[in-house]
Scaffold this active site. Structure first.
Site, PDB file in Angstrom:
ATOM      1  N   ARG A 120      56.278  48.016  54.474  1.00 52.91           N
ATOM      2  CA  ARG A 120      57.327  47.003  54.308  1.00 52.91           C
ATOM      3  C   ARG A 120      58.608  47.670  53.800  1.00 52.91           C
ATOM      4  O   ARG A 120      58.591  48.800  53.329  1.00 52.91           O
ATOM      5  CB  ARG A 120      56.857  45.928  53.321  1.00 52.91           C
ATOM      6  CG  ARG A 120      55.771  45.025  53.872  1.00 52.91           C
ATOM      7  CD  ARG A 120      55.243  44.066  52.815  1.00 52.91           C
ATOM      8  NE  ARG A 120      54.435  44.740  51.805  1.00 52.91           N
ATOM      9  CZ  ARG A 120      53.859  44.132  50.770  1.00 52.91           C
ATOM     10  NH1 ARG A 120      54.033  42.827  50.601  1.00 52.91           N
ATOM     11  NH2 ARG A 120      53.123  44.821  49.908  1.00 52.91           N
ATOM     12  N   ALA A 135      43.456  38.732  43.800  1.00 53.82           N
ATOM     13  CA  ALA A 135      44.096  38.777  42.482  1.00 53.82           C
ATOM     14  C   ALA A 135      44.178  40.191  41.915  1.00 53.82           C
ATOM     15  O   ALA A 135      44.583  40.369  40.769  1.00 53.82           O
ATOM     16  CB  ALA A 135      43.336  37.876  41.508  1.00 53.82           C
ATOM     17  N   LYS A 195      57.187  46.951  46.693  1.00 57.83           N
ATOM     18  CA  LYS A 195      56.128  47.208  45.720  1.00 57.83           C
ATOM     19  C   LYS A 195      56.686  47.790  44.430  1.00 57.83           C
ATOM     20  O   LYS A 195      57.802  48.305  44.387  1.00 57.83           O
ATOM     21  CB  LYS A 195      55.079  48.145  46.304  1.00 57.83           C
ATOM     22  CG  LYS A 195      54.203  47.501  47.360  1.00 57.83           C
ATOM     23  CD  LYS A 195      53.537  46.225  46.858  1.00 57.83           C
ATOM     24  CE  LYS A 195      52.496  46.472  45.778  1.00 57.83           C
ATOM     25  NZ  LYS A 195      51.917  45.198  45.245  1.00 57.83           N
ATOM     26  N   ASP A 242      46.213  42.556  42.275  1.00 53.76           N
ATOM     27  CA  ASP A 242      47.547  42.948  41.798  1.00 53.76           C
ATOM     28  C   ASP A 242      47.723  42.661  40.313  1.00 53.76           C
ATOM     29  O   ASP A 242      48.495  43.333  39.632  1.00 53.76           O
ATOM     30  CB  ASP A 242      48.645  42.207  42.574  1.00 53.76           C
ATOM     31  CG  ASP A 242      49.161  43.014  43.757  1.00 53.76           C
ATOM     32  OD1 ASP A 242      48.927  44.222  43.778  1.00 53.76           O
ATOM     33  OD2 ASP A 242      49.784  42.420  44.646  1.00 53.76           O
ATOM     34  N   VAL A 256      42.226  45.702  48.060  1.00 55.24           N
ATOM     35  CA  VAL A 256      43.476  46.392  48.394  1.00 55.24           C
ATOM     36  C   VAL A 256      44.634  45.696  47.690  1.00 55.24           C
ATOM     37  O   VAL A 256      44.832  44.483  47.830  1.00 55.24           O
ATOM     38  CB  VAL A 256      43.700  46.417  49.915  1.00 55.24           C
ATOM     39  CG1 VAL A 256      45.045  47.043  50.248  1.00 55.24           C
ATOM     40  CG2 VAL A 256      42.567  47.185  50.597  1.00 55.24           C
ATOM     41  N   ALA A 257      45.394  46.492  46.919  1.00 51.68           N
ATOM     42  CA  ALA A 257      46.432  45.911  46.065  1.00 51.68           C
ATOM     43  C   ALA A 257      47.713  45.558  46.815  1.00 51.68           C
ATOM     44  O   ALA A 257      48.591  44.913  46.242  1.00 51.68           O
ATOM     45  CB  ALA A 257      46.749  46.861  44.916  1.00 51.68           C
ATOM     46  N   HIS A 294      54.223  43.198  38.732  1.00 54.65           N
ATOM     47  CA  HIS A 294      52.828  43.002  38.286  1.00 54.65           C
ATOM     48  C   HIS A 294      52.529  43.874  37.065  1.00 54.65           C
ATOM     49  O   HIS A 294      51.624  44.720  37.072  1.00 54.65           O
ATOM     50  CB  HIS A 294      51.853  43.312  39.427  1.00 54.65           C
ATOM     51  CG  HIS A 294      52.059  42.476  40.653  1.00 54.65           C
ATOM     52  ND1 HIS A 294      51.779  41.119  40.696  1.00 54.65           N
ATOM     53  CD2 HIS A 294      52.528  42.789  41.889  1.00 54.65           C
ATOM     54  CE1 HIS A 294      52.066  40.633  41.899  1.00 54.65           C
ATOM     55  NE2 HIS A 294      52.525  41.622  42.631  1.00 54.65           N
ATOM     56  N   VAL A 350      42.908  33.605  42.184  1.00 51.06           N
ATOM     57  CA  VAL A 350      43.331  33.046  40.899  1.00 51.06           C
ATOM     58  C   VAL A 350      44.645  33.679  40.455  1.00 51.06           C
ATOM     59  O   VAL A 350      44.834  34.890  40.615  1.00 51.06           O
ATOM     60  CB  VAL A 350      42.248  33.288  39.835  1.00 51.06           C
ATOM     61  CG1 VAL A 350      42.677  32.720  38.492  1.00 51.06           C
ATOM     62  CG2 VAL A 350      40.935  32.682  40.278  1.00 51.06           C
ATOM     63  N   TYR A 358      58.543  43.442  43.394  1.00 46.48           N
ATOM     64  CA  TYR A 358      57.296  43.037  42.743  1.00 46.48           C
ATOM     65  C   TYR A 358      56.966  44.065  41.666  1.00 46.48           C
ATOM     66  O   TYR A 358      57.106  45.275  41.884  1.00 46.48           O
ATOM     67  CB  TYR A 358      56.145  42.981  43.751  1.00 46.48           C
ATOM     68  CG  TYR A 358      56.227  41.821  44.721  1.00 46.48           C
ATOM     69  CD1 TYR A 358      56.125  40.504  44.279  1.00 46.48           C
ATOM     70  CD2 TYR A 358      56.387  42.040  46.083  1.00 46.48           C
ATOM     71  CE1 TYR A 358      56.199  39.440  45.161  1.00 46.48           C
ATOM     72  CE2 TYR A 358      56.462  40.982  46.979  1.00 46.48           C
ATOM     73  CZ  TYR A 358      56.368  39.686  46.516  1.00 46.48           C
ATOM     74  OH  TYR A 358      56.434  38.636  47.386  1.00 46.48           O
ATOM     75  N   LYS A 384      38.189  46.807  41.248  1.00 43.32           N
ATOM     76  CA  LYS A 384      39.116  47.889  40.935  1.00 43.32           C
ATOM     77  C   LYS A 384      40.014  48.080  42.142  1.00 43.32           C
ATOM     78  O   LYS A 384      39.593  47.861  43.281  1.00 43.32           O
ATOM     79  CB  LYS A 384      38.377  49.188  40.604  1.00 43.32           C
ATOM     80  CG  LYS A 384      37.506  49.707  41.736  1.00 43.32           C
ATOM     81  CD  LYS A 384      36.729  50.956  41.332  1.00 43.32           C
ATOM     82  CE  LYS A 384      35.885  51.474  42.505  1.00 43.32           C
ATOM     83  NZ  LYS A 384      35.073  52.653  42.128  1.00 43.32           N
ATOM     84  N   SER A 401      36.111  23.536  38.874  1.00 41.09           N
ATOM     85  CA  SER A 401      35.603  24.844  38.463  1.00 41.09           C
ATOM     86  C   SER A 401      35.159  24.840  37.003  1.00 41.09           C
ATOM     87  O   SER A 401      35.968  24.662  36.090  1.00 41.09           O
ATOM     88  CB  SER A 401      36.680  25.915  38.675  1.00 41.09           C
ATOM     89  OG  SER A 401      36.161  27.189  38.366  1.00 41.09           O
ATOM     90  N   ASP A 413      38.663  24.772  41.855  1.00 34.76           N
ATOM     91  CA  ASP A 413      39.905  24.798  41.096  1.00 34.76           C
ATOM     92  C   ASP A 413      39.730  23.886  39.888  1.00 34.76           C
ATOM     93  O   ASP A 413      38.818  23.038  39.867  1.00 34.76           O
ATOM     94  CB  ASP A 413      41.087  24.328  41.959  1.00 34.76           C
ATOM     95  CG  ASP A 413      42.427  24.825  41.434  1.00 34.76           C
ATOM     96  OD1 ASP A 413      42.970  25.795  42.007  1.00 34.76           O
ATOM     97  OD2 ASP A 413      42.924  24.259  40.443  1.00 34.76           O
ATOM     98  N   GLU A 434      57.557  38.161  41.420  1.00 33.68           N
ATOM     99  CA  GLU A 434      56.397  37.271  41.253  1.00 33.68           C
ATOM    100  C   GLU A 434      56.548  36.279  40.103  1.00 33.68           C
ATOM    101  O   GLU A 434      55.723  35.367  39.977  1.00 33.68           O
ATOM    102  CB  GLU A 434      55.104  38.075  41.080  1.00 33.68           C
ATOM    103  CG  GLU A 434      54.940  38.798  39.757  1.00 33.68           C
ATOM    104  CD  GLU A 434      55.549  40.181  39.743  1.00 33.68           C
ATOM    105  OE1 GLU A 434      55.299  40.917  38.778  1.00 33.68           O
ATOM    106  OE2 GLU A 434      56.269  40.548  40.713  1.00 33.68           O
TER     107      GLU A 434
END
Length: 370
Positions: free
Chosen positions: A15, A268, A75, A270, A298-299, A96, A239, A94, A279, A220, A198, A118
């Site tokens: 990207r 989730a 990123k 990230d 995959v992050a 995180h 989540v 982003y 991980k 949930s 949820d 984010e």
């Protein structure tokens, strides 16, 4: 203002922070843009496209960071990029930060103004700059999960939609937000048996209104989550607590009791992941196995469909980039509380409460700093 667009250097990240159309828009406002050579080449945006839009092409990322007042990326900056940031510079991307102590430390030390896509909000409390990538990741999670269920990849050998006379796969989606809604839509489209959990009854009512008896909705709790997870062929973790580390809702014990060859796709990741066994992985090596369960974590999932993702992201970031350039970052954030909510680090201080709590910094209220 001079805006810089470096080439992304994260593993298999194609990207780009600004398209030629976005560059043309900024130049039309009287700003200048420098773009690292081949920054968008992998997804069909050539250096010539950027030059025609009004950009200057620079030979490497170091030159871009050196020249620009504001860096626009996709990123989070990698360690070598963070070393190039300087006081007075603005970073818009982003981040995180909550699960990433090293990045937080480096951004604080840089003295730069760091605004995270984010955590920018809108008037309805939504996250407009995260939404398009959550839409992409939610849809991709089913695509990736279905692939990982194939026997050659370590999966159970289950077809998501089944065939006549054979039951479809059981898909559990944790979280009914943007990721979850898009995952549900794709899973239903492929004919899977879908359960979504949820804690917001309005979210569950909306999903029930949309899909009726084609899905099961569950409030949930620890008990309902455990029961759904251990019976699943595919679990999607969607989540999100804005800006904070994701809660570890799926325990190692639950994972150990899932069927052999079942799959977890932790969108989730990230924010640290919502499974105790998660991980971060890369597109080079996207999966690993714990207790017989395939994990796909995959992050930067949307990087796999980089052209679609770049166009979708630029649609929502461009108005904020223009505002930051036209007014300057401080005035732009003073004028727009939703953009101000994106401020995570400012002149050596952590300005987002959940990031401060996760990384051990004292929280500095941005309203008092700007």
């Amino acid at each position: 203002m001079k805006i810089g667009v470096p080439k992304e250097i994260k593993n298999h990240e194609y990207r780009v922070g600004m398209t030629p159309a976005a560059v043309h828009e900024l130049c039309g406002h009287g700003h200048s843009v420098c773009v690292e050579t081949n920054a968008g080449a992998a997804i069909g945006f050539t250096d010539d496209d950027y030059v025609k839009a009004g950009a200057e092409i620079l030979e490497n990322g170091t030159a871009v960071f050196e020249a620009a007042d504001m860096i626009v990326k996709v990123k989070e900056p990698q360690a070598e990029e963070r070393a190039l940031l300087k006081s007075g510079q603005t970073l818009f991307t982003y981040l995180h930060l909550a699960p990433d102590q090293a990045q937080t430390d480096d951004l604080v030390a840089s003295g730069a103004t760091c605004i995270a896509y984010e955590t920018v909000t809108d008037s309805h409390g939504r996250l407009p700059l995260l939404a398009p990538m959550s839409e992409v990741a939610g849809r991709m999670s089913i695509q990736a999960g279905a692939h990982c269920l194939e026997k050659s990849l370590g999966g159970r050998g289950v077809l998501l939609g089944g065939v006549p006379g054979v039951s479809p796969a059981r898909v559990t989606v944790i979280g009914g937000g943007v990721v979850g809604q898009n995952a549900v839509a794709m899973a239903i489209g492929l004919g899977a048996h879908v359960t979504v959990l949820d804690r917001n009854m309005d979210v569950l009512r909306n999903l029930d209104h949309l899909y009726g008896n084609r899905i099961s909705t569950l409030f949930s709790t620890a008990a309902t989550l455990e029961e759904a997870v251990i019976e699943s062929d595919l679990v999607i973790g969607g989540v999100l607590i804005p800006g904070a580390s994701a809660p570890k809702l799926v325990t190692r014990d639950m994972v150990s009791r899932m069927p052999e060859g079942s799959v977890i796709v932790d969108v989730a990741i990230d924010q640290g992941g919502c499974t105790e066994t998660s991980k971060p992985t890369t597109h080079d090596a996207p999966t690993y196995v714990v207790d017989g369960v395939v994990h796909y974590c995959v992050a930067n999932m949307p990087g796999a469909v980089a052209r679609t993702s770049t166009l979708a992201l630029n649609n929502v970031t461009l108005p904020f980039i223009v505002a930051l350039a036209n007014k300057g970052p401080e005035r732009a954030m003073k004028d727009d509380p939703h953009l101000r909510n994106g401020l995570n680090v400012f002149q050596g201080k952590v300005t987002f409460r959940e990031v401060a709590e996760s990384t051990g910094y004292e929280f500095a209220d941005p309203d008092n700093l700007l």
